[in-house]
Motif scaffolding. Structure first.
Motif, PDB file in Angstrom:
ATOM      1  N   LYS A  68      19.786  46.164  51.137  1.00  0.00           N
ATOM      2  CA  LYS A  68      20.619  47.315  50.732  1.00  0.00           C
ATOM      3  C   LYS A  68      22.061  46.868  50.504  1.00  0.00           C
ATOM      4  CE  LYS A  68      18.006  50.835  53.161  1.00  0.00           C
ATOM      5  NZ  LYS A  68      17.826  51.409  54.462  1.00  0.00           N
ATOM      6  N   ILE A  69      22.553  46.019  51.384  1.00  0.00           N
ATOM      7  CA  ILE A  69      23.944  45.539  51.267  1.00  0.00           C
ATOM      8  C   ILE A  69      24.097  44.704  49.991  1.00  0.00           C
ATOM      9  CG2 ILE A  69      25.681  44.021  52.316  1.00  0.00           C
ATOM     10  CD1 ILE A  69      24.477  44.854  55.077  1.00  0.00           C
ATOM     11  N   HIS A  70      23.129  43.812  49.758  1.00  0.00           N
ATOM     12  CA  HIS A  70      23.171  42.948  48.570  1.00  0.00           C
ATOM     13  C   HIS A  70      23.237  43.815  47.298  1.00  0.00           C
ATOM     14  CE1 HIS A  70      21.480  39.007  46.642  1.00  0.00           C
ATOM     15  NE2 HIS A  70      22.114  39.706  45.758  1.00  0.00           N
ATOM     16  N   ARG A  71      22.351  44.813  47.213  1.00  0.00           N
ATOM     17  CA  ARG A  71      22.314  45.677  46.016  1.00  0.00           C
ATOM     18  C   ARG A  71      23.615  46.462  45.856  1.00  0.00           C
ATOM     19  NH1 ARG A  71      16.618  46.365  47.337  1.00  0.00           N
ATOM     20  NH2 ARG A  71      17.110  48.131  48.659  1.00  0.00           N
ATOM     21  N   GLN A  72      24.113  47.004  46.966  1.00  0.00           N
ATOM     22  CA  GLN A  72      25.348  47.795  46.905  1.00  0.00           C
ATOM     23  C   GLN A  72      26.524  46.935  46.429  1.00  0.00           C
ATOM     24  OE1 GLN A  72      25.861  51.004  47.206  1.00  0.00           O
ATOM     25  NE2 GLN A  72      28.079  50.812  46.954  1.00  0.00           N
ATOM     26  N   CYS A  73      26.583  45.692  46.930  1.00  0.00           N
ATOM     27  CA  CYS A  73      27.697  44.808  46.544  1.00  0.00           C
ATOM     28  C   CYS A  73      27.627  44.478  45.051  1.00  0.00           C
ATOM     29  CB  CYS A  73      27.673  43.523  47.372  1.00  0.00           C
ATOM     30  SG  CYS A  73      28.163  43.789  49.076  1.00  0.00           S
ATOM     31  N   VAL A  74      26.424  44.173  44.555  1.00  0.00           N
ATOM     32  CA  VAL A  74      26.294  43.861  43.117  1.00  0.00           C
ATOM     33  C   VAL A  74      26.688  45.093  42.293  1.00  0.00           C
ATOM     34  CG1 VAL A  74      24.680  43.276  41.258  1.00  0.00           C
ATOM     35  CG2 VAL A  74      24.562  42.050  43.439  1.00  0.00           C
ATOM     36  N   ALA A  75      26.227  46.272  42.706  1.00  0.00           N
ATOM     37  CA  ALA A  75      26.581  47.494  41.969  1.00  0.00           C
ATOM     38  C   ALA A  75      28.103  47.677  41.958  1.00  0.00           C
ATOM     39  CB  ALA A  75      25.895  48.703  42.604  1.00  0.00           C
ATOM     40  N   GLN A  76      28.718  47.406  43.090  1.00  0.00           N
ATOM     41  CA  GLN A  76      30.166  47.619  43.210  1.00  0.00           C
ATOM     42  C   GLN A  76      30.985  46.667  42.335  1.00  0.00           C
ATOM     43  OE1 GLN A  76      30.514  49.391  46.838  1.00  0.00           O
ATOM     44  NE2 GLN A  76      32.680  48.963  47.164  1.00  0.00           N
ATOM     45  N   LEU A  77      30.416  45.501  42.016  1.00  0.00           N
ATOM     46  CA  LEU A  77      31.121  44.538  41.145  1.00  0.00           C
ATOM     47  C   LEU A  77      31.567  45.186  39.846  1.00  0.00           C
ATOM     48  CD1 LEU A  77      28.876  41.327  41.444  1.00  0.00           C
ATOM     49  CD2 LEU A  77      31.171  41.652  42.407  1.00  0.00           C
ATOM     50  N   PHE A  78      30.779  46.198  39.397  1.00  0.00           N
ATOM     51  CA  PHE A  78      31.046  46.802  38.087  1.00  0.00           C
ATOM     52  C   PHE A  78      31.948  48.042  38.178  1.00  0.00           C
ATOM     53  CE2 PHE A  78      27.201  44.312  37.853  1.00  0.00           C
ATOM     54  CZ  PHE A  78      27.441  43.542  36.732  1.00  0.00           C
ATOM     55  N   SER A  79      32.537  48.260  39.371  1.00  0.00           N
ATOM     56  CA  SER A  79      33.431  49.422  39.519  1.00  0.00           C
ATOM     57  C   SER A  79      34.862  49.071  39.106  1.00  0.00           C
ATOM     58  CB  SER A  79      33.413  49.910  40.970  1.00  0.00           C
ATOM     59  OG  SER A  79      33.907  48.890  41.827  1.00  0.00           O
ATOM     60  N   GLN A  80      35.212  47.804  39.161  1.00  0.00           N
ATOM     61  CA  GLN A  80      36.534  47.330  38.729  1.00  0.00           C
ATOM     62  C   GLN A  80      36.424  45.846  38.398  1.00  0.00           C
ATOM     63  OE1 GLN A  80      37.876  48.635  42.785  1.00  0.00           O
ATOM     64  NE2 GLN A  80      39.137  46.796  42.688  1.00  0.00           N
ATOM     65  N   ASN A  81      37.472  45.290  37.756  1.00  0.00           N
ATOM     66  CA  ASN A  81      37.324  43.912  37.257  1.00  0.00           C
ATOM     67  C   ASN A  81      37.983  42.871  38.171  1.00  0.00           C
ATOM     68  OD1 ASN A  81      40.011  44.567  36.564  1.00  0.00           O
ATOM     69  ND2 ASN A  81      40.027  42.937  35.043  1.00  0.00           N
ATOM     70  N   ASP A  82      38.455  43.296  39.378  1.00  0.00           N
ATOM     71  CA  ASP A  82      39.200  42.319  40.189  1.00  0.00           C
ATOM     72  C   ASP A  82      38.693  42.176  41.626  1.00  0.00           C
ATOM     73  OD1 ASP A  82      39.949  44.769  41.043  1.00  0.00           O
ATOM     74  OD2 ASP A  82      42.121  44.457  40.817  1.00  0.00           O
ATOM     75  N   LEU A  83      37.411  42.453  41.848  1.00  0.00           N
ATOM     76  CA  LEU A  83      36.873  42.293  43.208  1.00  0.00           C
ATOM     77  C   LEU A  83      36.467  40.836  43.451  1.00  0.00           C
ATOM     78  CD1 LEU A  83      34.523  45.406  43.528  1.00  0.00           C
ATOM     79  CD2 LEU A  83      36.766  45.088  44.595  1.00  0.00           C
ATOM     80  N   VAL A  84      36.751  40.355  44.668  1.00  0.00           N
ATOM     81  CA  VAL A  84      36.229  39.063  45.112  1.00  0.00           C
ATOM     82  C   VAL A  84      35.445  39.358  46.392  1.00  0.00           C
ATOM     83  CG1 VAL A  84      36.772  36.740  45.929  1.00  0.00           C
ATOM     84  CG2 VAL A  84      38.170  37.778  44.139  1.00  0.00           C
ATOM     85  N   LEU A  85      34.114  39.339  46.298  1.00  0.00           N
ATOM     86  CA  LEU A  85      33.285  39.718  47.444  1.00  0.00           C
ATOM     87  C   LEU A  85      32.781  38.476  48.166  1.00  0.00           C
ATOM     88  CD1 LEU A  85      31.215  42.733  46.011  1.00  0.00           C
ATOM     89  CD2 LEU A  85      33.520  42.698  46.991  1.00  0.00           C
ATOM     90  N   ASP A  86      33.481  38.137  49.249  1.00  0.00           N
ATOM     91  CA  ASP A  86      33.043  37.077  50.161  1.00  0.00           C
ATOM     92  C   ASP A  86      32.696  37.781  51.479  1.00  0.00           C
ATOM     93  OD1 ASP A  86      32.544  34.585  51.248  1.00  0.00           O
ATOM     94  OD2 ASP A  86      34.448  33.692  50.647  1.00  0.00           O
ATOM     95  N   ALA A  87      32.518  37.021  52.563  1.00  0.00           N
ATOM     96  CA  ALA A  87      31.998  37.599  53.809  1.00  0.00           C
ATOM     97  C   ALA A  87      32.749  38.854  54.272  1.00  0.00           C
ATOM     98  CB  ALA A  87      32.047  36.539  54.901  1.00  0.00           C
ATOM     99  N   GLU A  88      34.069  38.788  54.321  1.00  0.00           N
ATOM    100  CA  GLU A  88      34.841  39.909  54.881  1.00  0.00           C
ATOM    101  C   GLU A  88      34.710  41.160  54.021  1.00  0.00           C
ATOM    102  OE1 GLU A  88      35.952  36.825  54.140  1.00  0.00           O
ATOM    103  OE2 GLU A  88      37.701  36.286  55.331  1.00  0.00           O
ATOM    104  N   GLU A  89      34.748  40.980  52.697  1.00  0.00           N
ATOM    105  CA  GLU A  89      34.665  42.134  51.796  1.00  0.00           C
ATOM    106  C   GLU A  89      33.257  42.735  51.833  1.00  0.00           C
ATOM    107  OE1 GLU A  89      35.704  39.053  50.822  1.00  0.00           O
ATOM    108  OE2 GLU A  89      37.876  39.411  50.736  1.00  0.00           O
TER     109      GLU A  89
END
Ligand code: NAP
Length: 286
Positions: free
Chosen positions: A255-276
């Protein structure tokens, strides 16, 4: 406009697991690149940066995977180094699934209660999953002890975590049953982060520690990391302990993996590493 994910993988064949998860997260098109080295990243990222301008940039994103976490980290740095100010795309790092797996395990442990000032032992915590979980728990204020069969290896892992996450934790050696029993003294929690098919915590030890309240196991391959538990347990109470098996953790990880990938397309400046990724998982629970 179509959501396009550029999948950069350090393994020869880009991960099918990451590809299917991307589609399940709502990606329209996946551009898969296997056998990628950090020096090849820039030109591929330029292709994503310079094709769609302004508001449309958020419809392109980058995912970094592959079994080698160290190479993945270098690839993430290469992606970030490719950007020019606002001309950038969002990016997520989940080499070997270590970020999403560690985050899921930590959120499960934290679902039982606050971890601040509580002793939590990460058994065989020198792999990618254990190191990230240890770091995240330490950031939440837990007194984390990270073990290895060799003190030198756990000390090295702890120093990498301290440098990267600016947080404090303790290395320890656990190479036999006596050392396992000793390290569990006054522990509130334990996370078995050992390689697949390695039993690290015999039932006789976990039963003998009344302070132990929560136990989590990343290993789904028999023999399991925690003896006499089941991989599908997700908060099962047994002998006063709350237990999370690898499949119980794995459901949340997906669920977390899918949510993070979906969120990538909400804005163009996210960097999703462990903390994010941890912050996104926390938000998902609200
Ligand atoms: P890893 O790097 O393969 O192994 C972690 C540590 O296990 C090693 O650093 C080593 O520590 C210890 N170890 C290896 N062989 C051992 C042995 N024979 N006896 C005792 N200890 C041994 O692990 P990882 O990639 O971080 O993954 C951790 C666990 O999470 C694995 O069980 C993996 O299958 C699971 N996982 C699950 C998911 C999921 O989606 N559910 C995703 C990724 C990983 P020392 O040498 O320091 O003792």
């Amino acid at each position: 406009m179509k959501k396009i994910l550029v999948q950069l993988d350090s393994d020869k064949q880009a991960s099918v697991f990451d590809a299917i998860t991307a589609y399940d997260a709502g990606v329209d098109n996946l551009l898969q690149y296997g056998d990628i080295t950090p020096d090849q990243v820039r030109d591929l990222v330029y292709g994503a940066m310079f094709t769609r301008g302004d508001e449309s940039l958020k419809n392109s994103a980058v995912f970094i995977g592959g079994s080698d976490v160290t190479v993945g980290e270098k690839m993430l740095q290469a992606v970030k180094d490719s950007f020019f100010g606002p001309v950038r795309v969002s990016v997520m790092l989940d080499s070997n699934g270590c970020n999403t797996t560690a985050v899921a395990a930590v959120r499960k442990i934290m679902s039982i209660g606050d971890v601040k000032n509580k002793k939590i032992v990460i058994l065989a915590g020198t792999g990618p999953v254990g190191m990230i979980a240890a770091a995240l728990l330490a950031r939440e204020g837990a007194n984390v002890v990270l073990t290895s069969r060799g003190l030198e290896k756990s000390t090295r892992a702890v120093s990498i975590i301290k440098e990267r996450f600016k947080t404090d934790l303790t290395p320890a050696q656990v190479s036999n049953v006596d050392e396992s029993a000793e390290i569990m003294e006054n522990a509130y929690g334990v996370f078995c982060a050992g390689a697949a098919g390695i039993m690290l915590l015999p039932e006789s030890i976990w039963l003998a520690h009344p302070s132990l309240r929560v136990m989590a196991d990343a290993n789904a391959v028999p023999p399991l990391g925690i003896e006499n538990t089941k991989p599908h347990w997700s908060g099962k109470e047994k002998e006063g302990k709350v237990i999370f098996g690898a499949l119980g953790i794995g459901g949340l990880k997906m669920k977390i993996h899918r949510q993070c990938v979906a969120q990538l397309f909400s804005q163009n400046d996210l960097v999703l590493d462990a903390e994010e990724i941890f912050d996104i998982a926390r938000e998902m629970e609200k």
